[in-house]
Every structure is written in structure tokens, then in C-alpha cells.
Write an enzyme that holds these catalytic residues in place. Structure first.
Site, mmCIF file in Angstrom:
data_model
loop_
_atom_site.group_PDB
_atom_site.id
_atom_site.type_symbol
_atom_site.label_atom_id
_atom_site.label_comp_id
_atom_site.label_asym_id
_atom_site.label_seq_id
_atom_site.Cartn_x
_atom_site.Cartn_y
_atom_site.Cartn_z
ATOM 1 N N HIS A 52 -2.010 -9.544 -3.539
ATOM 2 C CA HIS A 52 -2.965 -8.667 -4.246
ATOM 3 C C HIS A 52 -3.730 -9.333 -5.401
ATOM 4 O O HIS A 52 -3.429 -8.833 -6.574
ATOM 5 C CB HIS A 52 -1.882 -7.566 -4.877
ATOM 6 C CG HIS A 52 -2.573 -6.326 -5.303
ATOM 7 N ND1 HIS A 52 -3.074 -5.886 -6.511
ATOM 8 C CD2 HIS A 52 -2.804 -5.116 -4.572
ATOM 9 C CE1 HIS A 52 -3.387 -4.913 -6.422
ATOM 10 N NE2 HIS A 52 -3.212 -4.231 -5.421
ATOM 11 N N GLU A 96 -7.552 -7.603 -0.085
ATOM 12 C CA GLU A 96 -6.018 -7.802 0.491
ATOM 13 C C GLU A 96 -6.141 -7.795 1.936
ATOM 14 O O GLU A 96 -6.514 -6.876 2.682
ATOM 15 C CB GLU A 96 -5.516 -6.548 0.167
ATOM 16 C CG GLU A 96 -5.174 -6.173 -1.356
ATOM 17 C CD GLU A 96 -4.797 -4.922 -1.628
ATOM 18 O OE1 GLU A 96 -3.829 -4.117 -1.353
ATOM 19 O OE2 GLU A 96 -5.661 -3.863 -2.352
ATOM 20 N N ASP A 102 -11.717 1.764 -2.537
ATOM 21 C CA ASP A 102 -10.105 1.515 -2.450
ATOM 22 C C ASP A 102 -9.840 1.755 -1.007
ATOM 23 O O ASP A 102 -9.263 2.621 -0.615
ATOM 24 C CB ASP A 102 -9.218 2.373 -3.422
ATOM 25 C CG ASP A 102 -8.060 1.706 -3.808
ATOM 26 O OD1 ASP A 102 -7.725 0.680 -2.810
ATOM 27 O OD2 ASP A 102 -7.310 2.180 -4.350
ATOM 28 N N ASN A 160 0.936 -1.157 0.018
ATOM 29 C CA ASN A 160 -0.102 0.036 -0.019
ATOM 30 C C ASN A 160 0.763 1.331 -0.095
ATOM 31 O O ASN A 160 2.016 1.259 -0.536
ATOM 32 C CB ASN A 160 -0.995 -0.131 1.195
ATOM 33 C CG ASN A 160 -2.301 0.666 0.693
ATOM 34 O OD1 ASN A 160 -2.470 2.176 1.136
ATOM 35 N ND2 ASN A 160 -3.230 0.101 0.158
ATOM 36 N N ARG A 161 0.300 2.313 0.451
ATOM 37 C CA ARG A 161 0.884 3.714 0.363
ATOM 38 C C ARG A 161 1.720 4.156 1.498
ATOM 39 O O ARG A 161 1.381 4.106 2.481
ATOM 40 C CB ARG A 161 -0.120 4.735 -0.169
ATOM 41 C CG ARG A 161 -0.615 4.425 -1.256
ATOM 42 C CD ARG A 161 -1.682 5.324 -1.782
ATOM 43 N NE ARG A 161 -2.352 4.871 -3.116
ATOM 44 C CZ ARG A 161 -3.270 3.922 -3.455
ATOM 45 N NH1 ARG A 161 -3.799 3.230 -2.400
ATOM 46 N NH2 ARG A 161 -3.468 3.573 -4.484
#
Ligand code: NAG
Ligand code: NAG
Ligand code: NAG
Ligand code: NAG
Ligand code: NAG
Ligand code: NAG
Ligand code: NAG
Ligand code: NAG
Ligand code: NAG
Length: 405
Positions: free
Chosen positions: A198, A360, A279, A93-94
Site C-alpha cells: 500500500h 496496489e 479509488d 481492501n474491503r
């Protein structure tokens, strides 16, 4: 003759010196197939990715219910790189501002998302950077009829992360089950680690002749009354938000179709700027139950299609769960030859917007930049400490719940 014997000896010697394991070869497409009862799947070294997952639908027709490519060599060629079925790492992820702090030192990792004029590489890091784990070929460590284990050695400094990380990813098929175990250890320095799988799902194998969308799939997150709040580029703000009863992000109070709340104005902007859909990182809150056995005491997520009758129950030891409704697909990605309808002008052989869902299992996203969440034990690892471990069991069944629950 002499020369031949010599070259055989040299070959054997170099193979032995290289420590090469004898694992069976993949098929002609470079895929490693494994089998369970009522289920079979293929994997490729690229990202340790699942490439096909075959089970029979309610009418006994075989469906391939994950997205991917037809051959292993195409994974590295495709330019869109949607992370099909891979293991994002070393930090999924981010990562906000492509940086984090550990013991008073600020580390900068390579940015690869949301480019701007002043930040041409991007404002943040997604899935471990531009050469994250799911851009690399893993090594096949072992391969049997029902199981495969991949490994990767991620060097010190790669993508800007401190220290070497060594990881093993094992996938096993059983009786209508796909289990996986991901282990990673920090061998030289303290470093963040967060992995996931993923995998993109369409439980109809894109063969539904009424809709190619997954908005009609039913989804249920029984432990997820809260979610991680994000800004308009999907970076966590630090706030944990309530999924109020009946709101667009409420999948906890009852199962509902993924598209159920699409007429609610709040769906707009729910997955970032001008984006309608999901998301979203939901928290999995089960501590009130006391000690629980993640393998037995209830699934964290359920996805079901009334059309195929296929249901997926996800069991996991992880405390967050991301669902992405393929808002970014736009019909430019081809289906595999094992999927879809043929000669049906209404449905081209490509993945449409909302044509899939990514599920996920993971920890709280960007927890390394949110010390107030106190996720350190789950996300920061060092030599001599506990290993990173992620376990999940994906269990399939047919006709096991009434249509749409
Ligand atoms: C592999 O597993 C499948 C499913 O369990 C079984 O039908 C098959 O006989 C096995 N093949 C070998 C070579 O063991
Ligand atoms: C599932 O249910 C449908 C409709 O009731 C039925 O036609 C089908 O045979 C069932 N399939 C299985 C595998 O139980
Ligand atoms: C490999 O797969 C890609 C995408 O699935 C396809 O376009 C290509 O034709 C395949 N190549 C071969 C040699 O089969
Ligand atoms: C990765 O493996 C694929 C086949 O599985 C191969 O085509 C490709 O060249 C490999 N890439 C690298 C960088 O080794
Ligand atoms: C983002 O990172 C840059 C260096 O890459 C740093 O100068 C800046 O202060 C950081 N911004 C925030 C808001 O943390
Ligand atoms: C869809 O497929 C089913 C089963 O093959 C068939 O009965 C039905 O007529 C088809 N519907 C459309 C709209 O093509
Ligand atoms: C999708 O679900 C909606 C709401 O339940 C239903 O009205 C519609 O007929 C379904 N569409 C298809 C193609 O299954
Ligand atoms: C917002 O999204 C819609 C639909 O995807 C698109 O047509 C429109 O151009 C977008 N607007 C902006 C300001 O990006
Ligand atoms: C579809 O999405 C891909 C990947 O983001 C992009 O390269 C392409 O330009 C898009 N095509 C259209 C028609 O929007």
C-alpha cells in the site's frame, strides 16, 4: 568479575533460548536501510512498511518519492493511519458486510469502516480489520545490504478470521529496481488471504514548486479495459464494468494525466459518495497473449512525472490493480523532513488533497464474496494446499519516455 561473567552467560543463554537471530540494528530512527544501484530505501517493522525510497531525478537531485514518517516509533502513534507503505492483511481492501462464507459456514470479521448509528464499528472491513497486519510490528528475519525479510504469525481467530496464517515479506533492491515477494500459508484452517503493498507515491518528492499534486503525473494501464463496479461506499457490486474508450476510467487506450478527466462530470462519484477522483480496482487482462512471463512481458502499470523525469514501471503476477488518488488527504498529514519545499509559503509542508497516488498490485477485491468471479484458487488457502504468493518488480528510469509520453 564473577558476577559479570555470570550475567554474560545468562544473557547468552536466554538469547539462545529465545532463538534470537542476529540481524544488524536499524538506524537511530528505527529504519532498516537497503541499497541498490541508483536507489536506496528504508523499511520499518510496523506493517513491514516502506518508509523512504530515494532516487535521483533528471537533474541528479535526490528525491524521496514515497510517503511515510520520520521514525519507526511514530507509525504506531499516528491516529489517521493511512496505511503508509505497509502490507494490508490478511485480506486487503474491503469485505462486504464484514462477512464471508466458506464451506457453508458464515464468518464474521471485525468491521472498521463506514460507521453508522446502527453499525457503530462500521458497515465493512477494510485492510484486514481494526488490528490488521499493517497495525502490527513484523519480525525482521534477515537483513542484508540489498534485501530485508519480515515475518508475521497471524493467530487463529484474530480479527475474526479462521486459522493461523504465517507470512514472509521480502523486499530487494537491484539496479534501479525494487522487487518484492509475499508468501503466506494457512497452517491450521481454510482461510481467505489477499495481500498487497500500500505504497503512496509522489514522483516529485513534493518538491515541485509549481504543483504538489500528482494530478499532473501520467498513468497507464495497458491491460485494463475493465474494472470492478462498486457502490457508493466502494463495496464491489459483483458487476465487471467496461472502461469505454475516452471515459474517465480509460487508462488503457493511451497514457493520460491522472487529472485529465477531472472536467468530465462522470469523475464525480467515481470514488464513492460525493467523491471526485479514483479509488478503483482495474482488472489486468493478459490471457489473450497466451503464456506470459510477468517479469519480462510488459508492465501492468506505468506512472511518470514530467517534472522530475522519474518513471515507475510496475511488473507483477497479480490480476488486478488498484489506484487511489489521495482524495481523502486534506493537508493535515505532515511531510517527512526528506521531502517537500522549505520556506515556500505557497506550499505548506503537508500532503494536500490529490498530493499522492497509491498503487496496489492485488487480486480482484472482495472476491471471497463473489463466487461467480471464480477467484477461489487465488484467494482461499488451506493446510496442505498451495501457498499464497504475490510477486512484483517496480522498475525506475529517468527521461525514458518523452514528457507526458
Ligand atoms: C551496499 O550496496 C551499495 C549499492 O549496491 C554499494 O555501493 C555498497 O558498497 C554496499 N555496501 C556494502 C557494505 O556492501
Ligand atoms: C533529462 O532530460 C533533461 C531535459 O532534456 C536534461 O536536462 C537532463 O540532463 C536529463 N537527465 C538525465 C539523467 O538524463
Ligand atoms: C518522529 O516522527 C514524527 C513524524 O514524522 C515527528 O513528528 C516526531 O517529531 C519524530 N520524533 C523524533 C524523536 O524524531
Ligand atoms: C513497534 O516497533 C516500534 C519501533 O519500530 C516501537 O516503537 C513500538 O513500540 C512497537 N510496537 C509494539 C506494539 O511492539
Ligand atoms: C450482514 O451481516 C449480518 C450479521 O453480521 C447479517 O445478519 C446480515 O444478514 C448480513 N447482511 C447481508 C446483506 O448479507
Ligand atoms: C521553480 O524552481 C525552478 C528551479 O529551481 C526555478 O527555475 C523556478 O523559477 C521556480 N518557479 C517558481 C514558480 O518558483
Ligand atoms: C499540468 O498539466 C496540464 C495539462 O497538461 C498543463 O496545462 C499544466 O501546465 C501542468 N501544470 C503543471 C504545474 O505542471
Ligand atoms: C461534497 O463534497 C464537497 C467538496 O469536497 C463538500 O464541500 C460538500 O460539503 C460535500 N457534500 C456533501 C453532501 O457531503
Ligand atoms: C482531515 O482528515 C482527517 C483524517 O480523515 C480528519 O481527522 C480531519 O478532521 C480532517 N480535517 C479537515 C480540516 O477536514
Amino acid at each position: 568479575m564473577r558476577l559479570n561473567l555470570l550475567s554474560v552467560a545468562v544473557f547468552l543463554l536466554t538469547t539462545a533460548l529465545a532463538g534470537k537471530k542476529t540481524v544488524p540494528d536499524p538506524d537511530v530512527n528505527g529504519k532498516y536501510w537497503i541499497n541498490g544501484e541508483g536507489i536506496s530505501a528504508s523499511f520499518v517493522p510496523y506493517g513491514a512498511s516502506i518508509s523512504n525510497l530515494l532516487i535521483n531525478d533528471q537533474y541528479g537531485i535526490q528525491r524521496d518519492i514515497v510517503t511515510g514518517f520520520d521514525n519507526a516509533s511514530y507509525y504506531g502513534i499516528d491516529r489517521q493511519h493511512p496505511h503508509f507503505g505497509g502490507v494490508p492483511g490478511r485480506y486487503a481492501n474491503r469485505i462486504k458486510n464484514s462477512s464471508f462464507e466458506l464451506d457453508g459456514v458464515t464468518y464474521h470479521v471485525l468491521a472498521n469502516e463506514n460507521p453508522t448509528a446502527t453499525h457503530p464499528d462500521g458497515l465493512d472491513t477494510l485492510h484486514g480489520g481494526p488490528d490488521g497486519w499493517d497495525w502490527r510490528n513484523f519480525t525482521v528475519e534477515s537483513y542484508t545490504n540489498n534485501s530485508i525479510t519480515f515475518s508475521i504469525v497471524d493467530p487463529d481467530g484474530k480479527e475474526g478470521f479462521p486459522g493461523e496464517v504465517v507470512s514472509y515479506i521480502t523486499y530487494t533492491l537491484g539496479k534501479m529496481t525494487w522487487d518484492f515477494k509475499m508468501v503466506a500459508i494457512a497452517t491450521t484452517k481454510k482461510t481467505p488471504i489477499m495481500l498487497s503493498s500500500h505504497t503512496y507515491w509522489n514522483l516529485d518528492g513534493f518538491a515541485n514548486n509549481e504543483t504538489q499534486s500528482t494530478l499532473n503525473h501520467t498513468f497507464y494501464l495497458p491491460y485494463s479495459g475493465q474494472r470492478v463496479g462498486v457502490d457508493n461506499i466502494l463495496i464491489p457490486t459483483g458487476d465487471i464494468l467496461a472502461n469505454k474508450l475516452g471515459s474517465v476510467n480509460d487508462f488503457w487506450s493511451a497514457p493520460k494525466q491522472i487529472g485529465h478527466s477531472f472536467s468530465d462530470p462522470e469523475i464525480h462519484g467515481n470514488c464513492g459518495f460525493n467523491c471526485s477522483g479514483y479509488d478503483t480496482c482495474w482488472l489486468v487482462s493478459r490471457d489473450q497473449e497466451g503464456p506470459y512471463d510477468w517479469r519480462k512481458d510488459g508492465f501492468v502499470a506505468r506512472l511518470q512525472s514530467a517534472w522530475s523525469g522519474i518513471q515507475l514501471d510496475v511488473y507483477s503476477d497479480q490480476e488486478a490493480f488498484q489506484m487511489y488518488s489521495c482524495n481523502g488527504q486534506n493537508g493535515s498529514m505532515a511531510l517527512k523532513t526528506t521531502q517537500g519545499l522549505f520556506d515556500n509559503p505557497e506550499f505548506p509542508r503537508t500532503i494536500p488533497k490529490y498530493g499522492c497516488v497509491v498503487l496496489e498490485v492485488e487480486d480482484w477485491i472482495d472476491g471471497i464474496n463473489r463466487p461467480e468471479w471464480q477467484r477461489g484458487r487465488k484467494q482461499i488457502f488451506e493446510p496442505g494446499g498451495d501457498p499464497y504468493v504475490l510477486q512484483a518488480s517496480y522498475r525506475f528510469s529517468i527521461n525514458s519516455t518523452a514528457a507526458d509520453f
